[in-house]
Motif scaffolding. Structure first.
Motif, PDB file in Angstrom:
ATOM      1  N   UNK A 166      -9.010  10.901  -3.073  1.00 42.41           N
ATOM      2  CA  UNK A 166      -9.859  11.804  -2.293  1.00 42.41           C
ATOM      3  C   UNK A 166      -9.211  13.183  -2.315  1.00 42.41           C
ATOM      4  N   UNK A 167      -9.899  14.229  -1.878  1.00 40.99           N
ATOM      5  CA  UNK A 167      -9.297  15.571  -1.915  1.00 40.99           C
ATOM      6  C   UNK A 167      -8.021  15.694  -1.095  1.00 40.99           C
ATOM      7  N   UNK A 168      -7.844  14.836  -0.072  1.00 41.41           N
ATOM      8  CA  UNK A 168      -6.694  14.967   0.817  1.00 41.41           C
ATOM      9  C   UNK A 168      -5.595  13.941   0.563  1.00 41.41           C
ATOM     10  N   UNK A 169      -5.873  12.903  -0.224  1.00 41.12           N
ATOM     11  CA  UNK A 169      -4.879  11.849  -0.378  1.00 41.12           C
ATOM     12  C   UNK A 169      -5.143  11.031  -1.630  1.00 41.12           C
ATOM     13  N   UNK A 170      -4.104  10.284  -2.024  1.00 38.74           N
ATOM     14  CA  UNK A 170      -4.222   9.291  -3.091  1.00 38.74           C
ATOM     15  C   UNK A 170      -3.655   7.991  -2.538  1.00 38.74           C
TER      16      UNK A 170
ATOM     17  N   UNK B 263       2.694   8.373 -11.370  1.00 40.00           N
ATOM     18  CA  UNK B 263       2.552   9.808 -11.604  1.00 40.00           C
ATOM     19  C   UNK B 263       1.075  10.160 -11.742  1.00 40.00           C
ATOM     20  N   UNK B 264       0.653  11.203 -11.032  1.00 36.99           N
ATOM     21  CA  UNK B 264      -0.718  11.679 -11.157  1.00 36.99           C
ATOM     22  C   UNK B 264      -0.724  13.197 -11.127  1.00 36.99           C
ATOM     23  N   UNK B 265      -1.815  13.786 -11.593  1.00 33.68           N
ATOM     24  CA  UNK B 265      -1.925  15.238 -11.693  1.00 33.68           C
ATOM     25  C   UNK B 265      -2.644  15.808 -10.473  1.00 33.68           C
ATOM     26  N   UNK B 266      -2.273  17.044 -10.118  1.00 35.93           N
ATOM     27  CA  UNK B 266      -2.917  17.765  -9.020  1.00 35.93           C
ATOM     28  C   UNK B 266      -2.976  19.237  -9.394  1.00 35.93           C
ATOM     29  N   UNK B 267      -3.919  19.953  -8.785  1.00 29.64           N
ATOM     30  CA  UNK B 267      -4.084  21.369  -9.069  1.00 29.64           C
ATOM     31  C   UNK B 267      -3.870  22.168  -7.795  1.00 29.64           C
ATOM     32  N   UNK B 268      -3.202  23.326  -7.933  1.00 34.89           N
ATOM     33  CA  UNK B 268      -2.984  24.227  -6.796  1.00 34.89           C
ATOM     34  C   UNK B 268      -4.288  24.983  -6.543  1.00 34.89           C
TER      35      UNK B 268
ATOM     36  N   UNK C 156       0.848  -1.189   0.000  1.00 35.49           N
ATOM     37  CA  UNK C 156       0.000   0.000   0.000  1.00 35.49           C
ATOM     38  C   UNK C 156       0.891   1.249   0.000  1.00 35.49           C
ATOM     39  N   UNK C 157       0.538   2.218  -0.831  1.00 38.87           N
ATOM     40  CA  UNK C 157       1.251   3.499  -0.897  1.00 38.87           C
ATOM     41  C   UNK C 157       0.257   4.607  -0.569  1.00 38.87           C
ATOM     42  N   UNK C 158       0.519   5.333   0.514  1.00 41.53           N
ATOM     43  CA  UNK C 158      -0.356   6.429   0.944  1.00 41.53           C
ATOM     44  C   UNK C 158       0.313   7.762   0.632  1.00 41.53           C
ATOM     45  N   UNK C 159      -0.293   8.531  -0.274  1.00 39.22           N
ATOM     46  CA  UNK C 159       0.227   9.845  -0.648  1.00 39.22           C
ATOM     47  C   UNK C 159      -0.682  10.895  -0.029  1.00 39.22           C
TER      48      UNK C 159
ATOM     49  N   UNK D 172      -3.058  22.805   0.254  1.00 40.42           N
ATOM     50  CA  UNK D 172      -3.541  23.583  -0.892  1.00 40.42           C
ATOM     51  C   UNK D 172      -3.470  22.878  -2.211  1.00 40.42           C
ATOM     52  N   UNK D 173      -3.006  21.628  -2.240  1.00 41.85           N
ATOM     53  CA  UNK D 173      -2.820  20.891  -3.494  1.00 41.85           C
ATOM     54  C   UNK D 173      -3.845  19.765  -3.550  1.00 41.85           C
ATOM     55  N   UNK D 174      -4.697  19.768  -4.570  1.00 44.66           N
ATOM     56  CA  UNK D 174      -5.777  18.787  -4.656  1.00 44.66           C
ATOM     57  C   UNK D 174      -5.555  17.858  -5.845  1.00 44.66           C
ATOM     58  N   UNK D 175      -5.542  16.532  -5.612  1.00 43.93           N
ATOM     59  CA  UNK D 175      -5.307  15.593  -6.718  1.00 43.93           C
ATOM     60  C   UNK D 175      -6.524  15.493  -7.631  1.00 43.93           C
ATOM     61  N   UNK D 176      -6.295  15.207  -8.892  1.00 42.92           N
ATOM     62  CA  UNK D 176      -7.366  15.044  -9.856  1.00 42.92           C
ATOM     63  C   UNK D 176      -7.675  13.554  -9.992  1.00 42.92           C
ATOM     64  N   UNK D 177      -8.932  13.207  -9.798  1.00 46.73           N
ATOM     65  CA  UNK D 177      -9.357  11.809  -9.869  1.00 46.73           C
ATOM     66  C   UNK D 177      -9.502  11.400 -11.332  1.00 46.73           C
ATOM     67  N   UNK D 178      -8.701  10.400 -11.796  1.00 49.67           N
ATOM     68  CA  UNK D 178      -8.797  10.004 -13.209  1.00 49.67           C
ATOM     69  C   UNK D 178     -10.134   9.364 -13.553  1.00 49.67           C
ATOM     70  N   UNK D 179     -10.924   8.957 -12.542  1.00 50.08           N
ATOM     71  CA  UNK D 179     -12.256   8.429 -12.819  1.00 50.08           C
ATOM     72  C   UNK D 179     -13.246   9.547 -13.138  1.00 50.08           C
ATOM     73  N   UNK D 180     -12.890  10.779 -12.748  1.00 47.90           N
ATOM     74  CA  UNK D 180     -13.756  11.935 -13.005  1.00 47.90           C
ATOM     75  C   UNK D 180     -13.269  12.697 -14.228  1.00 47.90           C
ATOM     76  N   UNK D 181     -11.944  12.930 -14.272  1.00 45.62           N
ATOM     77  CA  UNK D 181     -11.351  13.682 -15.383  1.00 45.62           C
ATOM     78  C   UNK D 181     -10.821  12.676 -16.401  1.00 45.62           C
TER      79      UNK D 181
END
Length: 506
Positions: free
Chosen positions: A392-396, A411-416, A281-284, A289-298
């Motif tokens: 989730x908004x706080x973690x991947x 590698x995943x994308x996040x927005x400031x 398991x990898x907990x990021x 202030x940095x929110x990950x983008x969910x590839x299931x949504x985007x």
């Protein structure tokens, strides 16, 4: 080799030839068992037989079962055998066939039968076919007159005592706490006994005493949940090496300390393991202030998560370190997708072989053929096994059903999304069934500026990550390794450069 050894054992038992012939068989079996043991790799509470000399990857589950059966039937005495039995018992298996994509390939009836036969033979050898074992774990300050030998004598006297608590009172001065009390037999096979105790209930300076009565084999693991006084600014290694960098959205450039509000960034996480592991398991955890983008949504391909694999290690923060190869979703459904078209391999699902990165190259490389005179490279090893992703908004959270020896890069994308300076928590990777095998990336801070123009200072690159420095004897298993300096952080009661010296005084 295990098949040959078992055949020789069977021939020796059924043959009416001379004793010299049987003696020859016995010596050959011993040599085969010794060679297999020399290829055993330990990962926490489990161990496996590697595919060959100098290899890091685990042999197939059927081969592990045959090796365990050979160790047991040949009477081989080695503490590693218990760990091999634990590997076979948990049913860890190599990745499924890439051609099946996200469809998991279960063990064949042949593998299941071999696994059952090997575990049955091991249970018979350890008197665990009909286990009946009672276990207690007690914490307290040892009595002044209780030397290690006296403690063993007192614990032994408890075997015939009808009152375990009154017998335990003889071992400690002052109060003591029963941490665990459980009984294991055929009626509760497969059950895990769990218990938790608040830290303030344990007397200061306590020691642990385990007392087992009956027959059978039981394993005990203890963990401590706590809030650290401060986050560590350097990587911590306990079997897994974890790196994390924040880069420009394109994945180019070095590690950023900050970015302008509204900017898109790529978070790259690299996990390196010297051994095959299952259920990693990898907990990021994200900075505020940095929110990950969910590839299931985007669904935009440019925002997709990518996964690549190598048996080597690369510098994530080096410019241009992005691998052109991508992983395929194997073993479990996953949100991993391709951000570029991979090259097809005839007869298999479209994918590309992960290109070797830097250092740690094994004999024979990854170009196919034989990596040693004895064992071919398994044909499935070049394909990365990509994890299930939960965003989730706080973690991947990434969950690997199987993690091969080497390096996985995610590698995943996040927005400031919010301006300010936030704590950058460490990325944690651990083996789910044995969380003491783990690693942490360095913690720090991350700044999101109100505008890109005012972020020039904060957006400066942190520079490339320094190469990891090994600690003496891997801290003897009694501490954490600071990979930045190569120095051990010893657990309480241990000292020395390698944490190899124990002192009972605290």
């Amino acid at each position: 080799q295990a098949r040959v050894g078992l055949t020789l054992l069977a021939a020796g038992k059924t043959s009416s030839s001379s004793s010299s012939s049987n003696s020859y068989n016995s010596s050959e079996v011993g040599a085969i068992a010794s060679r297999l043991l020399s290829n055993v790799r330990v990962g926490g509470r489990t161990a496996y037989v590697a595919t060959g000399d100098g290899e890091r990857g685990a042999a197939a589950l059927s081969d592990q079962s045959l090796a365990l059966m050979l160790f047991v039937r040949s009477g081989t005495d080695n503490p590693l055998i218990q760990k091999v039995a634990a590997w076979v018992g948990q049913g860890a298996a190599p990745p499924p066939i890439p051609a099946f994509g996200t469809v998991a390939v279960s063990s064949s009836p042949w593998e299941s039968a071999l696994r059952g036969a090997a575990l049955t033979a091991y249970d018979a050898a350890t008197s665990s076919t009909t286990p009946d074992l009672a276990l207690t774990a007690v914490a307290g300050v040892p009595a002044a007159a209780t030397a290690p030998g006296a403690a063993n004598t007192a614990a032994g006297s408890n075997k015939s005592s009808s009152n375990g608590r009154s017998s335990n009172a003889q071992l400690f001065q002052g109060p003591f706490v029963n941490l665990l009390s459980a009984r294991f037999n055929t009626s509760n096979a497969g059950t895990i006994a769990r218990s938790s105790t608040k830290w303030e209930r344990i007397p200061s300076g306590s020691s642990l005493i385990f007392n087992a009565r009956g027959s059978g084999e039981v394993s005990v693991a203890a963990s401590l949940n706590f809030t650290p006084e401060a986050l560590l600014p350097f990587p911590t290694y306990r079997g897994l090496w974890v790196q994390r960098v924040v880069q420009l959205a394109s994945g180019d450039g070095g590690n950023l300390a900050g970015v302008g509000l509204g900017k898109l960034v790529t978070v790259a996480v690299q996990i390196t393991s010297p051994d095959d592991q299952s259920d990693v398991v990898v907990e990021v955890l994200m900075p505020g202030g940095l929110e990950p983008l969910d590839p299931n949504v985007y669904k935009d391909a440019d925002l997709a998560t990518s996964c690549s694999s190598s048996e080597d290690e690369s510098d994530l923060s080096a410019s241009g370190s992005d691998s052109s190869s991508r992983g395929v979703a194997l073993g479990k459904p996953t949100s991993v997708s391709f951000s570029e078209a991979p090259k097809a391999r005839p007869g298999l699902a479209g994918t590309a072989m992960a290109q070797p990165m830097l250092q740690l190259a094994r004999p024979g490389g990854m170009s196919g053929g034989f990596s040693s005179p004895y064992s071919p490279i398994p044909w499935w090893r070049p394909w990365p096994v990509c994890p299930v992703q939960t965003t989730s908004p706080a973690s991947v959270l990434f969950s690997f059903s199987y993690f091969r020896a080497g390096t996985q890069t995610l590698r995943f994308k996040a927005v400031a999304a919010t301006s300010g300076t936030f704590t950058l928590p460490p990325v944690k990777a651990y083996v789910q069934q044995q969380p003491e095998v783990m690693g942490l990336s360095p913690a720090g801070t991350f700044t999101i500026c109100p505008t890109a123009e005012t972020c020039a200072a904060a957006q400066q690159q942190l520079g490339t990550a320094a190469a990891a420095k090994a600690c003496p004897k891997d801290c003897s298993g009694n501490g954490a390794c600071n990979l930045a300096t190569g120095a051990c952080i010893c657990d309480a009661g241990f000292s020395g450069s390698d944490c190899g010296t124990f002192s009972s005084s605290r």
